[in-house]
Design a protein around this motif. Sequence first.
Motif, mmCIF file in Angstrom:
data_model
loop_
_atom_site.group_PDB
_atom_site.id
_atom_site.type_symbol
_atom_site.label_atom_id
_atom_site.label_comp_id
_atom_site.label_asym_id
_atom_site.label_seq_id
_atom_site.Cartn_x
_atom_site.Cartn_y
_atom_site.Cartn_z
ATOM 1 N N ILE A 53 3.748 0.486 -5.649
ATOM 2 C CA ILE A 53 3.529 -0.954 -5.557
ATOM 3 C C ILE A 53 2.324 -1.173 -4.655
ATOM 4 N N ASP A 54 1.348 -1.895 -5.142
ATOM 5 C CA ASP A 54 0.173 -2.218 -4.335
ATOM 6 C C ASP A 54 0.445 -3.542 -3.620
ATOM 7 N N LEU A 55 0.676 -3.460 -2.328
ATOM 8 C CA LEU A 55 1.064 -4.669 -1.576
ATOM 9 C C LEU A 55 -0.097 -5.650 -1.419
ATOM 10 N N ARG A 56 -1.305 -5.190 -1.733
ATOM 11 C CA ARG A 56 -2.421 -6.155 -1.688
ATOM 12 C C ARG A 56 -2.366 -7.074 -2.906
ATOM 13 N N GLU A 57 -1.820 -6.532 -4.009
ATOM 14 C CA GLU A 57 -1.679 -7.356 -5.222
ATOM 15 C C GLU A 57 -0.346 -8.087 -5.235
ATOM 16 N N THR A 58 0.699 -7.400 -4.798
ATOM 17 C CA THR A 58 2.043 -8.011 -4.781
ATOM 18 C C THR A 58 2.656 -7.781 -3.404
ATOM 19 N N PRO A 59 2.389 -8.660 -2.445
ATOM 20 C CA PRO A 59 2.870 -8.450 -1.070
ATOM 21 C C PRO A 59 4.389 -8.553 -0.961
ATOM 22 N N ILE A 60 4.904 -7.987 0.110
ATOM 23 C CA ILE A 60 6.343 -8.123 0.376
ATOM 24 C C ILE A 60 6.614 -9.587 0.713
ATOM 25 N N GLU A 61 7.504 -10.208 -0.090
ATOM 26 C CA GLU A 61 7.892 -11.602 0.170
ATOM 27 C C GLU A 61 8.976 -11.644 1.231
ATOM 28 N N ARG A 62 10.042 -10.878 0.945
ATOM 29 C CA ARG A 62 11.151 -10.838 1.894
ATOM 30 C C ARG A 62 12.096 -9.704 1.515
ATOM 31 N N PHE A 63 12.950 -9.374 2.469
ATOM 32 C CA PHE A 63 14.010 -8.395 2.195
ATOM 33 C C PHE A 63 15.233 -9.151 1.675
ATOM 34 N N THR A 64 16.057 -8.442 0.933
ATOM 35 C CA THR A 64 17.338 -9.006 0.491
ATOM 36 C C THR A 64 18.434 -8.006 0.859
ATOM 37 N N ARG A 65 19.659 -8.358 0.518
ATOM 38 C CA ARG A 65 20.752 -7.427 0.796
ATOM 39 C C ARG A 65 20.560 -6.132 0.008
ATOM 40 N N ARG A 66 19.988 -6.282 -1.216
ATOM 41 C CA ARG A 66 19.859 -5.118 -2.106
ATOM 42 C C ARG A 66 18.522 -4.398 -1.996
ATOM 43 N N GLY A 67 17.514 -5.065 -1.471
ATOM 44 C CA GLY A 67 16.215 -4.400 -1.440
ATOM 45 C C GLY A 67 15.096 -5.303 -0.935
ATOM 46 N N ILE A 68 14.014 -5.333 -1.707
ATOM 47 C CA ILE A 68 12.809 -6.041 -1.264
ATOM 48 C C ILE A 68 12.270 -6.855 -2.432
ATOM 49 N N ILE A 69 11.896 -8.102 -2.154
ATOM 50 C CA ILE A 69 11.227 -8.911 -3.182
ATOM 51 C C ILE A 69 9.730 -8.842 -2.928
ATOM 52 N N VAL A 70 8.995 -8.419 -3.960
ATOM 53 C CA VAL A 70 7.536 -8.374 -3.836
ATOM 54 C C VAL A 70 6.929 -9.516 -4.649
ATOM 55 N N GLY A 71 5.675 -9.771 -4.383
ATOM 56 C CA GLY A 71 4.880 -10.892 -4.855
ATOM 57 C C GLY A 71 5.399 -11.734 -6.010
ATOM 58 N N ASP A 72 5.655 -11.109 -7.137
ATOM 59 C CA ASP A 72 5.970 -11.885 -8.330
ATOM 60 C C ASP A 72 7.461 -12.170 -8.452
ATOM 61 N N ALA A 73 8.160 -12.182 -7.313
ATOM 62 C CA ALA A 73 9.592 -12.481 -7.265
ATOM 63 C C ALA A 73 10.447 -11.388 -7.906
ATOM 64 N N THR A 74 9.855 -10.202 -8.095
ATOM 65 C CA THR A 74 10.638 -9.076 -8.601
ATOM 66 C C THR A 74 11.453 -8.486 -7.458
ATOM 67 N N GLU A 75 12.742 -8.353 -7.666
ATOM 68 C CA GLU A 75 13.565 -7.717 -6.637
ATOM 69 C C GLU A 75 13.682 -6.234 -6.928
ATOM 70 N N LEU A 76 13.230 -5.431 -5.984
ATOM 71 C CA LEU A 76 13.333 -3.974 -6.115
ATOM 72 C C LEU A 76 14.566 -3.549 -5.334
ATOM 73 N N GLU A 77 15.453 -2.815 -5.989
ATOM 74 C CA GLU A 77 16.715 -2.453 -5.327
ATOM 75 C C GLU A 77 16.642 -1.038 -4.756
ATOM 76 N N PHE A 78 17.111 -0.905 -3.521
ATOM 77 C CA PHE A 78 17.043 0.395 -2.849
ATOM 78 C C PHE A 78 18.350 0.722 -2.145
ATOM 79 N N ASP A 79 18.593 2.036 -2.021
ATOM 80 C CA ASP A 79 19.681 2.498 -1.156
ATOM 81 C C ASP A 79 19.157 2.760 0.256
ATOM 82 N N ALA A 80 17.876 3.112 0.339
ATOM 83 C CA ALA A 80 17.298 3.443 1.655
ATOM 84 C C ALA A 80 15.829 3.024 1.694
ATOM 85 N N ILE A 81 15.408 2.567 2.871
ATOM 86 C CA ILE A 81 14.000 2.188 3.064
ATOM 87 C C ILE A 81 13.459 2.988 4.242
ATOM 88 N N VAL A 82 12.344 3.674 3.995
ATOM 89 C CA VAL A 82 11.702 4.478 5.039
ATOM 90 C C VAL A 82 10.464 3.732 5.524
#
Length: 563
Positions: free
Chosen positions: A377-406
């Motif tokens: 994910i290129d954060l310059r094109e799709t920046p991190i909007e916010r975190f959620t319980r399940r993961g991270i929402i990037v620019g275009d409101a796509t929620e990416l789901e994760f078990d772990a974030i490093v």
Amino acid sequence: MVDKSWSCDGLTVAVVGNNGRMGRAPDRIDVAIVGAGFAGMYMLHKTRSAGFSAHVFERGGGVGGTWYWNRYPGARCDVPSLEYSYQFSEELQQEWEWSEKYATQPEILRYAEHVADRFDLRRDISFDTTVTSLTWQGESWHVATTASTSGVDGDAATTVTTARFVVLATGCLSAANVPRFTDDRLFAGRTYHTGNWPHEGVDFTGQRVAVIGTGSSGIQSVPVIASQAAHLTVLQRTPAYSVPARNQPLSPDYVASIKANYGEFRRKNSLTRAALGGDTPTGPHGACEVSDDERRAALEARWQKGGLLFLGAFNDALTNPESNRLIADFVRDKIRQTVRDPEIARRLSPDSVIGCKRLCVDTDYYETFNRSNVSLIDLRETPIERFTRRGIIVGDATELEFDAIVFATGFDAMTGAISNIDIRGRDNLRLRDVWSEGPLNYLGLAVHGFPNLFMITGPGSPSVLTNMIVSIQHHVEWITDCLAHLRRESSSTIEADPSAQAEWVQHVNTIAGMTLYTSCSSWYLGANMYGKPRVFMPLPGFPAYVQRCTDVAQHHYQGFHVR
Ligand code: FAD
Ligand code: NAP
């Protein structure tokens, strides 16, 4: 003169901690050392050998500093092991066997532990002990500490030790930068920072993992995490330049050839600008001074050899923008040749000055993006909007789901660990205030207003632009010689002169201004930390710096007031 009654003979009590023997701090010592990484360990050995009483306070539960904390998958040095090691003891450098060209974190930690045992250091180290404040009391420092567990400071009662001198061996890259994101506390999975990795390790098998950050730590960990995880998403804000490590086991013949003449090998290395790679000198030409074919051949040879010396193919990589562009083009070509998806190759290709941010050294980093379980994910094109319980929402409101974030998001470099301590000098002067516009210093070793306080690899010295163990040794030896000088002269205090300090800061700025280092937002400039003043902190050029320090000492500590 250092008061003889302060000798710590008989005062240090050995107690058993989870790291084996460790010492309890005496009430009064000659030298208090903060940090038990390579700098603090050698400082302890050297001052003790010179007849001073000394004690180390270390926030972590063991020695090794960087290599105690950074246990992330793939962590290893990127200066060859045969160079990234102490040279003060011929016996030590002869007896220790490195297994690989670039040692892993566990191997480097074992080395640090071996050094601690070999020189009986632990009896004078308080582990799990954070220095919270340092207060100058007119003739000595009050060192206030509190107990810490796994690096988290407790609220246990503060204890105070009195020390004539304080040496800050707190590390240039030891204060983790954990950036805040909107709703980051909502995330229900596990989060990790590469610089504070769980000691028991992390098994990412079958997990959906995010890595935020693509500096050296991200670039080392991404291929290893990708090989374990069900899916790895790399969130990249700025693409980094990385060159292959070409790591390999060290052949016994090669090691024997170095060890047969280790002193000369070390001497040649210390004569280079970055105190490393004396066997592979910087090329004699500028990148624009040779034909296209010659340039490609020289760069290809260094690319095949691997490692940081890639940038030394030409002598103007960091001074001539056009040469730099040609070298960067070569790396961008390599990225395009390696990464099969042209769109991902484009996103991975930096457009900045190569070497302006620290060059990364990798094993299969670009190749990892050819795996089907890795996305970028290129954060310059799709920046991190916010975190959620399940993961991270990037620019275009796509929620990416994760078990772990490093978080591979780096450090509040060079000044962070020092500024975390409440340091009060003469007239209750606060170091944080003195540094509010940038880290004023003399020689990267001392600060006006803070007598008898030294920094190892502090801002204003070559430090992070070099093989750091060489810079550490130089500072430790210079400081110990200085303390011995004060003892001989029956002097009790040493303090940097304000005009010498101002001149030094100007000198560092001038030298940095002659390079391309100031052309990007790097941690060298403090640009990775919100609100941190932008001042180029390290000084390019190790040999000239060493000469200057020698001259200062030989001229009765010119630029210091000795009383
Ligand atoms: P550190 O190793 O950082 O040790 C400082 C210690 O001080 C830490 O243990 C910390 O807990 C302690 N401390 C800090 N504040 C306090 C306090 N208030 N109270 C008590 N204790 C405190 N350099 C190279 O030259 N080559 C490499 O290949 C290389 N690889 C690296 C890889 C990684 C992942 C990182 C993060 C850095 C790397 N470096 C490398 C830089 C590395 O930091 C130095 O090489 C070296 O290890 C620094 O040693 P140090 O003792 O100065 O600091
Ligand atoms: P780093 O070089 O500072 O990299 C941090 C990364 O995190 C960068 O890609 C940065 O992006 C990104 N980042 C920071 N804040 C962010 C945010 N809010 N949102 C998104 N991305 C963010 O840190 P590091 O990788 O830990 O390395 C630090 C230094 O330690 C190295 O330069 C090197 O000196 C040393 N080190 C050496 C090795 C080795 O190979 N031996 C390994 C690890 C570390 P930007 O670039 O956009 O800021």
